[in-house]
Design an enzyme around this catalytic site. Structure first.
Site, PDB file in Angstrom:
ATOM      1  N   ASP A   5       0.932  -1.182  -0.084  1.00  0.00           N
ATOM      2  CA  ASP A   5       0.033  -0.001   0.009  1.00  0.00           C
ATOM      3  C   ASP A   5       0.816   1.265   0.043  1.00  0.00           C
ATOM      4  O   ASP A   5       0.607   2.215   0.973  1.00  0.00           O
ATOM      5  CB  ASP A   5      -0.896   0.008   1.151  1.00  0.00           C
ATOM      6  CG  ASP A   5      -2.052   1.062   1.146  1.00  0.00           C
ATOM      7  OD1 ASP A   5      -2.103   1.762   0.202  1.00  0.00           O
ATOM      8  OD2 ASP A   5      -2.503   1.131   2.337  1.00  0.00           O
ATOM      9  N   PHE A   6       1.790   1.361  -0.974  1.00  0.00           N
ATOM     10  CA  PHE A   6       2.694   2.521  -0.966  1.00  0.00           C
ATOM     11  C   PHE A   6       1.938   3.665  -1.697  1.00  0.00           C
ATOM     12  O   PHE A   6       1.397   3.706  -2.717  1.00  0.00           O
ATOM     13  CB  PHE A   6       3.722   2.192  -2.161  1.00  0.00           C
ATOM     14  CG  PHE A   6       4.789   1.248  -1.432  1.00  0.00           C
ATOM     15  CD1 PHE A   6       4.763   0.485  -0.333  1.00  0.00           C
ATOM     16  CD2 PHE A   6       6.144   0.988  -2.234  1.00  0.00           C
ATOM     17  CE1 PHE A   6       5.691  -0.268   0.230  1.00  0.00           C
ATOM     18  CE2 PHE A   6       7.043   0.092  -1.450  1.00  0.00           C
ATOM     19  CZ  PHE A   6       6.853  -0.789  -0.359  1.00  0.00           C
ATOM     20  N   GLU A   7       2.031   4.608  -0.864  1.00  0.00           N
ATOM     21  CA  GLU A   7       1.318   5.936  -1.406  1.00  0.00           C
ATOM     22  C   GLU A   7       2.347   7.104  -1.466  1.00  0.00           C
ATOM     23  O   GLU A   7       3.571   6.721  -1.377  1.00  0.00           O
ATOM     24  CB  GLU A   7       0.123   5.985  -0.354  1.00  0.00           C
ATOM     25  CG  GLU A   7      -0.815   5.133  -0.346  1.00  0.00           C
ATOM     26  CD  GLU A   7      -1.747   5.381   0.552  1.00  0.00           C
ATOM     27  OE1 GLU A   7      -2.006   6.610   1.202  1.00  0.00           O
ATOM     28  OE2 GLU A   7      -2.706   4.444   0.944  1.00  0.00           O
ATOM     29  N   GLY A   8       1.792   8.219  -1.411  1.00  0.00           N
ATOM     30  CA  GLY A   8       2.875   9.445  -1.549  1.00  0.00           C
ATOM     31  C   GLY A   8       3.683   9.282  -2.420  1.00  0.00           C
ATOM     32  O   GLY A   8       3.396   8.982  -3.835  1.00  0.00           O
TER      33      GLY A   8
ATOM     34  N   GLN B 284      -7.414   1.749  -5.092  1.00  0.00           N
ATOM     35  CA  GLN B 284      -8.187   2.534  -4.235  1.00  0.00           C
ATOM     36  C   GLN B 284      -9.031   3.582  -5.083  1.00  0.00           C
ATOM     37  O   GLN B 284      -8.393   4.550  -5.538  1.00  0.00           O
ATOM     38  CB  GLN B 284      -7.328   3.543  -3.258  1.00  0.00           C
ATOM     39  CG  GLN B 284      -6.538   2.659  -2.415  1.00  0.00           C
ATOM     40  CD  GLN B 284      -5.401   3.473  -1.479  1.00  0.00           C
ATOM     41  OE1 GLN B 284      -5.958   4.674  -0.956  1.00  0.00           O
ATOM     42  NE2 GLN B 284      -4.509   2.849  -1.022  1.00  0.00           N
TER      43      GLN B 284
END
Length: 604
Positions: free
Chosen positions: A389-392, A480
């Site tokens: 769930d890598f974000e940014g 998402q």
């Protein structure tokens, strides 16, 4: 008067003088008119002679001129491509043109030695001319001309194709090899099928197709297709290739995988409910004990494992302290709840990242630390696998990284390597899921990094290389579909959150495939429907983009039955769509389990 050219009388005198020089002869008419149409049978008057087509035929109507034209019908994962490889001169300019009819029709050339080119029309109800030019590389002696349509958009027509330029050297005008024979299935497991076939004279490589989709290319006469679903029938074909192109497909052979531990990949049910459980932090939704999560939840992602620093690769999982979560269970009870869920057929994963957990594997050392620290978490708690769930800015493309099939950005290359290492370590039962934001995936349709689209955010499409590289190992992708800006769909319209239309358009892209950054030669292939779940907020409190149960039902009806689709028409129907993911279990409990109840009512 044209001062750049001598008057006629002077030109005649110069020509006469030149011919008087020993060894100099008059220029032939062929040399003066070196440019010619180097395509064979560009009007399809001789049927498909000279062309290699996956789903094409010569027709007598409609035609642009003459008595015949090409008609090809994309079906499933086949875009109806026809190709011809021709000889060309190095360092020369060519003009490719032709007439087409239909929706999403492409005309292009590959192998130019410089920049491959393509041109297309989104809609041509009558004959429309397409044209593009290119210059060959310094050593290029052959190029491949192609035309194709798009998945699920119906038949297209092409006629009077031409490639005008200096005549070729003759070294690139050979014929593709014959289609392979003798294709047979050998050893079959719950997740793989071994294939073999007879050698083809002149072939330099072979390509295996699984249900019409390219699976792998090999140099020998055998291959093993992995990452398959248990108890599922598959159709396989193989083609042979050489410098002149690819053969027609072989006769198909079918094989059914063996029974696994459950009804799908790694034991998942046919339709699964996936949710994130707030295990390391507290917020307004309240703490939910793992043992109290209802049995409808098939995959439970423990949120979150986070890095000690963004570039360290060192991941830790700290459970919510009792000061923040007074009703949190003990470590022993938490482990017991994990085992109880697993005994009931559920999967419990560690999710890495989240909003505050930025992970950047910038070095191989960070990659190796990531593998070892994630392994420690999985082993300590006895988990079934990993959710990314890598974000940014965890994944951002370097400016020169424009080919998702061959990434060069270190953080992406290292992540792919780390995930493949973990998959190999734990074996076929390892559950691997990903939860990127739409920005990282579907936005790659329009933009891909900054190298090609100067000024665009380098996160656009940055997950695509990872998904592609792990496509045979990936259990679930649940993008998402929330906290997102407007995203362009395959209908070239922007879609915004707030209704079924957004979820339908975003999911259709994953199941249909799409050209990355508008490049018809760089197509992101469709995922299997059993790999795809739709990510939605569980309630208005959980994030922007919440839709009520009625819109969730419309989304599922459209994608699995092609009914109630509204303004967006999908490119297929996928009754095997895996299911739904939500943020989060805690927020759904806060909302009296509205999301779970709707899922149960729909899938029974």
């Amino acid at each position: 008067m044209d001062r750049a050219r001598p008057p006629g009388s002077l030109l005649a005198l110069l020509t006469a003088a030149l011919l008087a020089v020993p060894g100099v002869t008059a220029l032939s008419s062929a040399a003066r008119a070196a440019d010619a149409d180097v395509l064979t049978n560009g009007g399809f008057e001789s049927g498909l002679d000279g062309w290699t087509c996956t789903a094409g035929t010569a027709v007598n109507s409609p035609v642009h001129s003459g008595s015949s034209a090409l008609q090809a019908t994309p079906a499933g994962s086949d875009d109806g491509q026809c190709t011809q490889t021709v000889g060309v001169q190095p360092g020369s300019t060519y003009t490719l043109s032709g007439y087409v009819r239909g929706s999403y029709v492409y005309l292009g050339a590959s192998g130019t030695g410089t920049t491959d080119v393509s041109t297309w029309t989104p809609s041509a109800s009558d004959w429309q001319k397409l044209s593009t030019t290119f210059t060959t590389g310094a050593t290029t002696t052959k190029v491949t001309v192609y035309t194709h349509g798009w998945y699920g958009t119906g038949a297209y027509d092409a006629d009077d194709l031409s490639l005008v330029g200096p005549g070729g050297t003759g070294t690139g005008t050979g014929q593709p090899p014959a289609a392979p024979t003798g294709l047979a299935a050998g050893s079959v497991t719950s997740s793989s099928v071994a294939l073999s076939w007879s050698a083809v004279t002149g072939a330099t490589s072979y390509t295996v197709y699984r249900d019409g989709v390219k699976s792998q290319t090999v140099s020998g006469t055998s291959a093993t297709v992995t990452g398959l679903t248990a108890s599922t029938a598959y159709s396989f074909q193989v083609t042979a290739s050489n410098d002149a192109g690819e053969s027609a497909k072989s006769a198909a052979v079918t094989a059914t995988t063996g029974a696994g531990s459950g009804g799908g990949p790694t034991g998942l049910p046919g339709h699964a409910l996936i949710g994130y459980l707030h295990s390391s932090f507290a917020n307004g939704s309240g703490y939910t004990r793992l043992a109290d999560v209802p049995g409808s939840w098939d995959v439970i992602d423990l949120a979150f494992g986070e890095p000690t620093s963004p570039t360290s690769g060192d991941i830790h999982f700290n459970r919510c302290p009792v000061t923040d979560c007074p009703n949190a269970e003990s470590d022993a009870d938490f482990k017991a709840a994990i085992k109880a869920k697993q005994a009931a057929g559920k999967k419990v994963l560690i999710s890495i990242g989240g909003q505050n957990g930025q992970v950047q594997l910038t070095t191989t050392a960070a990659r190796d630390t990531f593998v070892s620290s994630v392994s420690d978490i999985i082993d300590t708690w006895g988990l079934d696998g990993l959710d990314i769930d890598f974000e940014g800015h965890s994944l951002s493309l370097d400016t020169n990284d424009t080919d998702f099939k061959n990434p060069t950005t270190p953080v992406i290359v290292n992540l792919i390597s780390a995930l493949k290492t973990l998959k190999a370590k734990y074996g076929p039962g390892f559950v691997l899921t990903m939860a990127p934001e739409t920005f990282f995936v579907q936005n790659g349709y329009q933009y891909y990094g900054t190298g090609k689209w100067g000024g665009q955010d380098p996160r656009c499409g940055a997950y695509l290389p990872v998904i592609y590289a792990l496509r045979d190992d990936l259990t679930l992708l649940h993008v998402q579909d929330y906290n997102s800006g407007p995203i362009m769909g395959l209908d070239n319209q922007y879609h915004s959150m707030g209704g079924a239309d957004f979820h339908i358009a975003m999911t259709d892209m994953l199941l249909t495939g799409f050209p990355v950054a508008g490049d018809a030669n760089n197509v992101f292939p469709p995922l299997r429907p059993d790999q795809v779940a739709i990510g939605m907020p569980a309630s208005t409190n959980a994030g922007n983009g919440y839709v009520p149960p009625s819109e969730v039902t419309k989304t599922l009806d459209c994608l699995t039955k092609k009914t109630d689709c509204g303004s967006y028409q999908t490119h297929g129907t996928w009754p095997d769509l895996r299911g739904l993911m939500t943020w989060s279990v805690n927020w759904d409990r806060y909302s009296n389990w509205e999301f779970e109840k709707n899922f149960d009512a729909y899938f029974g």
